[in-house]
Scaffold this motif. Structure first.
Motif, PDB file in Angstrom:
ATOM      1  N   VAL A  77     -21.390 -51.444  44.741  1.00 44.52           N
ATOM      2  CA  VAL A  77     -20.268 -51.871  43.901  1.00 44.52           C
ATOM      3  C   VAL A  77     -18.968 -51.833  44.697  1.00 44.52           C
ATOM      4  N   HIS A  78     -18.761 -50.779  45.464  1.00 47.25           N
ATOM      5  CA  HIS A  78     -17.531 -50.650  46.252  1.00 47.25           C
ATOM      6  C   HIS A  78     -17.391 -51.798  47.256  1.00 47.25           C
ATOM      7  N   ALA A  86     -10.730 -59.537  42.837  1.00 51.09           N
ATOM      8  CA  ALA A  86     -10.201 -60.366  41.742  1.00 51.09           C
ATOM      9  C   ALA A  86     -11.242 -60.620  40.648  1.00 51.09           C
ATOM     10  N   LEU A  87     -12.523 -60.480  40.951  1.00 53.50           N
ATOM     11  CA  LEU A  87     -13.566 -60.742  39.962  1.00 53.50           C
ATOM     12  C   LEU A  87     -13.792 -59.582  38.998  1.00 53.50           C
ATOM     13  N   TYR A  88     -13.240 -58.428  39.319  1.00 63.41           N
ATOM     14  CA  TYR A  88     -13.488 -57.211  38.542  1.00 63.41           C
ATOM     15  C   TYR A  88     -12.331 -56.926  37.584  1.00 63.41           C
ATOM     16  N   PRO A  89     -12.617 -56.208  36.481  1.00 60.96           N
ATOM     17  CA  PRO A  89     -11.563 -55.891  35.501  1.00 60.96           C
ATOM     18  C   PRO A  89     -10.423 -55.089  36.122  1.00 60.96           C
ATOM     19  N   VAL A 111     -20.014 -56.571  35.713  1.00 62.46           N
ATOM     20  CA  VAL A 111     -19.690 -57.648  36.657  1.00 62.46           C
ATOM     21  C   VAL A 111     -20.683 -57.630  37.810  1.00 62.46           C
ATOM     22  N   PHE A 112     -20.938 -56.456  38.369  1.00 65.67           N
ATOM     23  CA  PHE A 112     -21.853 -56.343  39.499  1.00 65.67           C
ATOM     24  C   PHE A 112     -23.250 -56.847  39.121  1.00 65.67           C
ATOM     25  N   PHE A 113     -23.776 -56.414  37.975  1.00 66.65           N
ATOM     26  CA  PHE A 113     -25.119 -56.836  37.582  1.00 66.65           C
ATOM     27  C   PHE A 113     -25.170 -58.327  37.257  1.00 66.65           C
ATOM     28  N   LYS A 114     -24.096 -58.890  36.741  1.00 63.80           N
ATOM     29  CA  LYS A 114     -24.042 -60.342  36.527  1.00 63.80           C
ATOM     30  C   LYS A 114     -24.110 -61.080  37.855  1.00 63.80           C
ATOM     31  N   ARG A 115     -23.450 -60.521  38.868  1.00 66.24           N
ATOM     32  CA  ARG A 115     -23.397 -61.175  40.178  1.00 66.24           C
ATOM     33  C   ARG A 115     -24.696 -61.017  40.967  1.00 66.24           C
ATOM     34  N   PHE A 116     -25.346 -59.871  40.869  1.00 68.51           N
ATOM     35  CA  PHE A 116     -26.457 -59.576  41.769  1.00 68.51           C
ATOM     36  C   PHE A 116     -27.779 -59.285  41.069  1.00 68.51           C
ATOM     37  N   GLY A 117     -27.757 -59.168  39.773  1.00 71.95           N
ATOM     38  CA  GLY A 117     -28.993 -58.936  39.030  1.00 71.95           C
ATOM     39  C   GLY A 117     -29.422 -60.202  38.324  1.00 71.95           C
ATOM     40  N   THR A 118     -30.323 -60.025  37.402  1.00 75.96           N
ATOM     41  CA  THR A 118     -30.766 -61.118  36.549  1.00 75.96           C
ATOM     42  C   THR A 118     -30.178 -60.880  35.169  1.00 75.96           C
ATOM     43  N   VAL A 119     -29.418 -61.852  34.692  1.00 76.20           N
ATOM     44  CA  VAL A 119     -28.862 -61.766  33.344  1.00 76.20           C
ATOM     45  C   VAL A 119     -29.960 -62.198  32.384  1.00 76.20           C
ATOM     46  N   ARG A 120     -30.269 -61.335  31.432  1.00 78.35           N
ATOM     47  CA  ARG A 120     -31.306 -61.599  30.448  1.00 78.35           C
ATOM     48  C   ARG A 120     -30.649 -61.885  29.098  1.00 78.35           C
ATOM     49  N   PRO A 121     -31.331 -62.597  28.243  1.00 82.04           N
ATOM     50  CA  PRO A 121     -30.764 -62.865  26.919  1.00 82.04           C
ATOM     51  C   PRO A 121     -30.587 -61.576  26.112  1.00 82.04           C
ATOM     52  N   VAL A 122     -29.542 -61.552  25.331  1.00 80.46           N
ATOM     53  CA  VAL A 122     -29.327 -60.443  24.401  1.00 80.46           C
ATOM     54  C   VAL A 122     -30.085 -60.815  23.138  1.00 80.46           C
ATOM     55  N   ASP A 175     -23.648 -52.384  19.254  1.00 77.41           N
ATOM     56  CA  ASP A 175     -23.365 -53.783  19.555  1.00 77.41           C
ATOM     57  C   ASP A 175     -23.692 -54.053  21.028  1.00 77.41           C
ATOM     58  N   ILE A 176     -24.755 -54.816  21.288  1.00 78.09           N
ATOM     59  CA  ILE A 176     -25.185 -55.108  22.662  1.00 78.09           C
ATOM     60  C   ILE A 176     -24.278 -56.187  23.253  1.00 78.09           C
ATOM     61  N   THR A 177     -23.735 -55.903  24.447  1.00 77.03           N
ATOM     62  CA  THR A 177     -22.825 -56.832  25.124  1.00 77.03           C
ATOM     63  C   THR A 177     -23.413 -57.417  26.402  1.00 77.03           C
ATOM     64  N   GLY A 178     -24.530 -56.871  26.870  1.00 80.07           N
ATOM     65  CA  GLY A 178     -25.138 -57.383  28.081  1.00 80.07           C
ATOM     66  C   GLY A 178     -26.535 -56.846  28.254  1.00 80.07           C
ATOM     67  N   HIS A 179     -27.351 -57.632  28.977  1.00 80.95           N
ATOM     68  CA  HIS A 179     -28.747 -57.269  29.205  1.00 80.95           C
ATOM     69  C   HIS A 179     -29.091 -57.763  30.621  1.00 80.95           C
ATOM     70  N   PHE A 180     -29.507 -56.824  31.486  1.00 82.73           N
ATOM     71  CA  PHE A 180     -29.693 -57.138  32.892  1.00 82.73           C
ATOM     72  C   PHE A 180     -30.953 -56.492  33.452  1.00 82.73           C
ATOM     73  N   GLN A 181     -31.458 -57.112  34.506  1.00 82.92           N
ATOM     74  CA  GLN A 181     -32.458 -56.480  35.361  1.00 82.92           C
ATOM     75  C   GLN A 181     -31.871 -56.482  36.763  1.00 82.92           C
ATOM     76  N   TYR A 182     -32.063 -55.379  37.455  1.00 84.14           N
ATOM     77  CA  TYR A 182     -31.524 -55.275  38.818  1.00 84.14           C
ATOM     78  C   TYR A 182     -32.467 -54.434  39.672  1.00 84.14           C
ATOM     79  N   GLY A 183     -32.835 -54.976  40.818  1.00 84.68           N
ATOM     80  CA  GLY A 183     -33.634 -54.233  41.777  1.00 84.68           C
ATOM     81  C   GLY A 183     -35.072 -54.008  41.372  1.00 84.68           C
ATOM     82  N   LEU A 184     -35.530 -54.678  40.327  1.00 85.16           N
ATOM     83  CA  LEU A 184     -36.898 -54.482  39.855  1.00 85.16           C
ATOM     84  C   LEU A 184     -37.727 -55.633  40.327  1.00 85.16           C
TER      85      LEU A 184
END
Length: 184
Positions: A77-78, A86-89, A111-122, A175-184
């Protein structure tokens, strides 16, 4: 409705896949006493961590990935924040990346998981999720939160919502705001 019931005896005997290893690592955290503490703390870099008896929801994820998969989210992340700040809050008024805290903030992890993981449907069905998935939430009071899915059929997650790492039937409790897979 949240059924925040502790799950006893649900620890798998084998952990062969990356997802199983992550689930085993976060479940192991539920066996240790951890005081909820999100205070800014100077930590080593890379592979830094706050004291083992302290932590918040992000620390469950960070420790799980480090233990199970050897992934240092602090460093990842760092490095991304340094290169693409600029992409981060900017909610915390920072002018640059800070390796002590950036990875411990749910909005930054999203933000990191959106960029480098898989965004899954909520979704609203257990079948929409898999063990090892990461789920972000908006808690009452507009508080961001993150958890690791351990058993979607039983709606189980491991998270630290204030009383240390717990495995609870709460996948759909907030309230679910995001669903991700990362490194799996």
């Amino acid at each position: 409705m949240i059924l925040a019931l502790p799950v006893l005896g649900a620890f798998p005997a084998r952990a062969d896949t990356p997802a199983q290893k992550l689930v085993a690592a976060v479940r192991e955290q539920t066996r240790h006493r951890v005081t909820y503490d999100g205070a800014y703390t100077r930590i080593p870099y890379p592979m830094g961590d706050v004291a083992a008896d302290r932590g918040v929801c992000t620390d469950v994820v960070i420790r799980g990935y480090r233990t199970a998969l050897g992934i240092d989210l602090q460093q990842k992340v760092h490095e991304d924040m340094k290169a693409h700040f600029a992409l981060y809050p900017k909610a915390w008024g920072l002018k640059r990346a800070d390796s002590n805290i950036d990875h411990r903030r749910v909005p930054n992890l999203r933000v990191f998981f959106k960029r480098f993981g898989t965004v899954r449907p909520v979704g609203r069905q257990a079948s929409d999720y898999a063990a090892g998935d990461l789920v972000t939430y908006n808690l009452p009071g507009n508080l961001p939160h993150i958890a690791v899915v351990t058993d979607p059929v039983q709606h189980l997650i491991v998270h630290n919502i204030g009383a240390g790492p717990k495995e609870e039937r709460a996948l759909f409790g907030y309230d679910i705001t995001g669903h991700f897979q990362y490194g799996l």
